[in-house]
Write a protein that holds these residues in place. Sequence first.
Motif, short mmCIF file in Angstrom:
data_model
loop_
_atom_site.label_atom_id
_atom_site.label_comp_id
_atom_site.label_asym_id
_atom_site.label_seq_id
_atom_site.Cartn_x
_atom_site.Cartn_y
_atom_site.Cartn_z
N PHE A 1 5.69 -10.27 -2.49
CA PHE A 1 4.21 -9.89 -2.60
C PHE A 1 3.50 -9.51 -1.37
N VAL A 2 3.50 -10.41 -0.66
CA VAL A 2 2.87 -10.45 0.67
C VAL A 2 3.32 -9.08 1.36
N GLY A 3 4.59 -9.01 1.44
CA GLY A 3 4.95 -7.58 2.21
C GLY A 3 4.63 -6.26 1.42
N GLU A 4 4.54 -6.31 0.46
CA GLU A 4 4.19 -5.04 -0.47
C GLU A 4 2.55 -4.92 -0.27
N LEU A 5 1.88 -6.11 -0.32
CA LEU A 5 0.44 -6.08 0.01
C LEU A 5 0.08 -5.46 1.50
N ALA A 6 0.85 -5.88 2.22
CA ALA A 6 0.87 -5.51 3.62
C ALA A 6 1.01 -4.03 3.92
N VAL A 7 2.34 -3.53 3.37
CA VAL A 7 3.01 -2.39 3.87
C VAL A 7 3.29 -1.50 2.79
N GLY A 8 3.08 -1.86 1.58
CA GLY A 8 3.40 -1.13 0.43
C GLY A 8 2.98 0.33 0.27
N ARG A 9 1.93 0.68 1.03
CA ARG A 9 1.50 2.21 1.14
C ARG A 9 2.30 2.89 1.99
N TYR A 10 3.08 2.41 2.80
CA TYR A 10 3.95 3.15 3.53
C TYR A 10 5.39 3.39 3.00
N ALA A 11 5.85 2.69 1.96
CA ALA A 11 6.92 2.74 1.19
C ALA A 11 6.92 3.69 0.34
N GLN A 12 8.13 4.38 -0.20
CA GLN A 12 8.42 5.40 -1.16
C GLN A 12 8.31 4.38 -2.59
N ALA A 13 7.66 5.00 -3.38
CA ALA A 13 7.47 4.41 -4.70
C ALA A 13 8.99 4.24 -5.41
N ASP A 14 10.08 5.14 -5.34
CA ASP A 14 11.41 5.01 -5.86
C ASP A 14 12.31 4.54 -5.06
N ASP A 15 11.81 3.81 -3.86
CA ASP A 15 12.95 2.98 -2.92
C ASP A 15 13.39 1.91 -3.65
N GLY A 16 14.40 1.39 -3.76
CA GLY A 16 14.91 0.15 -4.39
C GLY A 16 14.49 -1.01 -3.71
#
Length: 196
Positions: free
Chosen positions: A179-194
């Motif tokens: 949760f914390v990692g996604e909150l911090a850098v989720g905007r950089y990751a692809q939506a379809d990445d596993g």
Amino acid sequence: MDHSSMDMGSSSTSSSGSMSMMSMDFTNDHSAPLYSSAWTPKTSGGYAGTCIFLVFLAVISRLLIAYRHVLESKWHNKAVKRRYIKVAVATETDRERQPSLSASEKSEAAVLTVRGMDETVRVVRSPAQSGITIQPWRFSVDLPRACVFTVQAGVGYLLMLAVMTLNVGYFLSVLAGLFVGELAVGRYAQADDGHH
């Protein structure tokens, strides 16, 4: 002979008996081992430290996914920049022989530069097959991609093993870190990445 078969039968019974005694329920045991029997928290502080480690490991998992996406974008942009080629300049007689192009056709046939439209530069386009463009294999791109993916998979498997202990604290720590990692850098990751 009967004695050896009897020993074999009793050992298989005892091993199957211990298998049936294994609990498949979540537990909140503070002395649950993580990854090996050597990493077994002895105190509540050790258990809390193990949970904090799992939070950081899960954050690292999300950071790696975002980092890989940023690298992929950088490599894609570099590949796109390599598509420009210089073409031979047509002479006046060549231009007179060719049919005149409309303004929209001229804009597609030339590339806009700082000095205006440059008809000597063309963008090389390969026919896209179902929207997927595969870049050629490059050592400078594919080796780092494979390394980042391998580290990413290793971290994911470590998180999976922590969750498979069925310890509530470990499970919630992994979820909190994700949760914390996604909150911090989720905007950089692809939506379809596993994710793991």
